[in-house]
Design an enzyme around this catalytic site. Sequence first.
Site, PDB file in Angstrom:
ATOM      1  N   GLU A   1      11.167 -12.065   0.266  1.00 25.61           N
ATOM      2  CA  GLU A   1      12.187 -11.327  -0.453  1.00 25.61           C
ATOM      3  C   GLU A   1      13.502 -12.263  -0.288  1.00 25.61           C
ATOM      4  O   GLU A   1      14.238 -12.225  -1.297  1.00 25.61           O
ATOM      5  CB  GLU A   1      12.362  -9.966  -0.407  1.00 25.61           C
ATOM      6  CG  GLU A   1      11.506  -8.989  -1.266  1.00 25.61           C
ATOM      7  CD  GLU A   1      11.898  -7.538  -1.118  1.00 25.61           C
ATOM      8  OE1 GLU A   1      11.264  -6.845  -1.800  1.00 25.61           O
ATOM      9  OE2 GLU A   1      12.889  -7.100  -0.320  1.00 25.61           O
TER      10      GLU A   1
ATOM     11  N   HIS B   1     -13.440 -16.982   9.267  1.00 27.70           N
ATOM     12  CA  HIS B   1     -14.606 -16.803   8.540  1.00 27.70           C
ATOM     13  C   HIS B   1     -14.412 -16.895   7.118  1.00 27.70           C
ATOM     14  O   HIS B   1     -15.582 -16.361   6.572  1.00 27.70           O
ATOM     15  CB  HIS B   1     -15.444 -15.810   9.006  1.00 27.70           C
ATOM     16  CG  HIS B   1     -15.864 -16.165  10.671  1.00 27.70           C
ATOM     17  ND1 HIS B   1     -17.072 -16.636  11.253  1.00 27.70           N
ATOM     18  CD2 HIS B   1     -15.037 -15.934  11.875  1.00 27.70           C
ATOM     19  CE1 HIS B   1     -16.718 -16.619  12.478  1.00 27.70           C
ATOM     20  NE2 HIS B   1     -15.593 -16.458  12.834  1.00 27.70           N
TER      21      HIS B   1
ATOM     22  N   LYS C   1       9.561  -3.573 -12.968  1.00 28.21           N
ATOM     23  CA  LYS C   1       9.852  -2.218 -13.002  1.00 28.21           C
ATOM     24  C   LYS C   1      10.285  -1.779 -14.295  1.00 28.21           C
ATOM     25  O   LYS C   1      10.004  -0.806 -14.832  1.00 28.21           O
ATOM     26  CB  LYS C   1      11.094  -1.883 -12.147  1.00 28.21           C
ATOM     27  CG  LYS C   1      10.784  -1.962 -10.650  1.00 28.21           C
ATOM     28  CD  LYS C   1      11.937  -1.311  -9.848  1.00 28.21           C
ATOM     29  CE  LYS C   1      11.883  -1.494  -8.258  1.00 28.21           C
ATOM     30  NZ  LYS C   1      12.765  -1.438  -7.501  1.00 28.21           N
TER      31      LYS C   1
HETATM   32  O1  PA5 Z   1      14.011  -4.768   0.721  1.00 27.34           O
HETATM   33  C1  PA5 Z   1      13.961  -3.892  -0.279  1.00 27.34           C
HETATM   34  O2  PA5 Z   1      15.136  -3.773  -0.949  1.00 27.34           O
HETATM   35  C2  PA5 Z   1      13.141  -3.117  -1.107  1.00 27.34           C
HETATM   36  O3  PA5 Z   1      11.808  -3.420  -0.498  1.00 27.34           O
HETATM   37  C3  PA5 Z   1      13.060  -1.606  -0.626  1.00 27.34           C
HETATM   38  O4  PA5 Z   1      12.889  -1.457   0.524  1.00 27.34           O
HETATM   39  C4  PA5 Z   1      12.069  -0.995  -1.532  1.00 27.34           C
HETATM   40  O5  PA5 Z   1      11.989  -1.203  -2.890  1.00 27.34           O
HETATM   41  C5  PA5 Z   1      12.058   0.422  -1.360  1.00 27.34           C
HETATM   42  O6  PA5 Z   1      13.393   0.870  -1.900  1.00 27.34           O
HETATM   43  P1  PA5 Z   1      13.999   2.455  -1.571  1.00 27.34           P
HETATM   44  O7  PA5 Z   1      14.227   2.543   0.018  1.00 27.34           O
HETATM   45  O8  PA5 Z   1      15.327   2.359  -2.338  1.00 27.34           O
HETATM   46  O9  PA5 Z   1      12.925   3.255  -2.161  1.00 27.34           O
END
Ligand code: PA5
Length: 447
Positions: A288, A309, A423
């Site tokens: 990310e 394996h 989303k």
């Molecule tokens: O790193 C990030 O921002 C995402 O992985 C969020 O943590 C994830 O989408 C969960 O978001 P939230 O805590 O708002 O539910």
Amino acid sequence: MIKLDLQFASSFLTDREWEYQQPFITDAVARLRKADVPGSDFLGWIHLASETLKQGVESIERAAARIREDSDAVVVIGIGGSYLGARAAFEWCKPEYYNQLPPTKRGGPEVYFAGNQLSAAAVQDLLQVLEGKRVSLNVISKSGTTTEPAVAFRLLRQWLTEQLGETEADKRIYVTTDQHKGALKHLADAKGYPTFVIPDDVGGRYSVLTPVGLLPLAAAGVDIRQLLSGAALAEEELTVTHLQDNPSLRYAAVRNVLYRKGKAVEILVTYEPALRTFAEWWKQLFGESEGKDQKGLYPASVANTTDLHSMGQFIQEGSRNLFETVVRVENSDAAIYLPSDPQLEDGLEYLAQKPLAWVNDQARLATQMAHADGGVPNLTVTVPDRSEKSLGELFYFFELACATSSQLLGVNGFDQPGVEAYKTNMFALLGKPGYEQQSKAMQERLS
Ligand code: PA5
């Protein structure tokens, strides 16, 4: 201190090459510390552990003690940054079959994770295992609106209410969310659920040492003070910017040199099943942070020796765009020795009385040599043991490396704009109000 060994990468890059990164690293770290980087609103992780230790964790420990006292099981609801760190630490610190141990040996509630996918079967299976148990829920979401945990919370809250009635169910719900905003915050305020704050300046993938990770871990009996101490120690030890003295920054430098030499896929390799979810946490952290603007190293993982394996063939002889980073746990606390048993005629008698941990480590060494000989540079990150303290150090080691590495790559290491695309499509297909136009366009495309 965490160690970084480049022995099995030395034929792919000279020391000079990563040493040339020194001025860029020095500059990147200086800018991080001055908050002069893209995404500078999300630098709370830099001193998070030491600050948290100063402020104290009593309120988290009190809530955890209550869960431990009145619950047979706790369900931790969250996804992404609100999930992976807690699960990684839980699996790192606790025995593999923790939930199956008798309560006296376990010493705390069973721990389940939910809200990290949308599988109906997974919910059904969870409800089956929860039946008849005294259950508490810890719902974790910074935004309070993420679909997966919101769906799971809706289902589990209803289930809990059916079991106990609303008043009793409400006493078993713990919320971890934003300090001021979001649907979860509003509900928690209205219902009086104990609420824990995810700081504004800590992004999801850097949030394991906030209540996001600390509350469920404390409920599971993990020593969160030791976890924080390890990270706080790393904060201090990794302050130096000289690459020779800072393994985290050296790692950031080396992986960037390898990337520029065409090694665009980094595989995190583990040799302990307890590190499987740690690898998932690492993948989110780097994926990310770096995967944007059509750039970035692709973070993958294998769990050896199992995956030798299945994926071993590809790594040994497939596309040569890979390098591996092995996370090695130096000391195993499992005193398992191979017995002598000549009747078996399995050719293993020469290993009689040898520790299994030693056998595993020889497999690791043999594999690293073979892969390096096959054209895959191998870095080794060594942690002393599977203690909470070592894990805290390792979390910080990779967080600092990732933030620095993102600067070298020239991307904003603290946002994740690409996560929104699916989303929008999903909301359109689900018929969420406000998405009518996209929905129509997508239905046309599908037909
Ligand atoms: O790193 C990030 O921002 C995402 O992985 C969020 O943590 C994830 O989408 C969960 O978001 P939230 O805590 O708002 O539910």
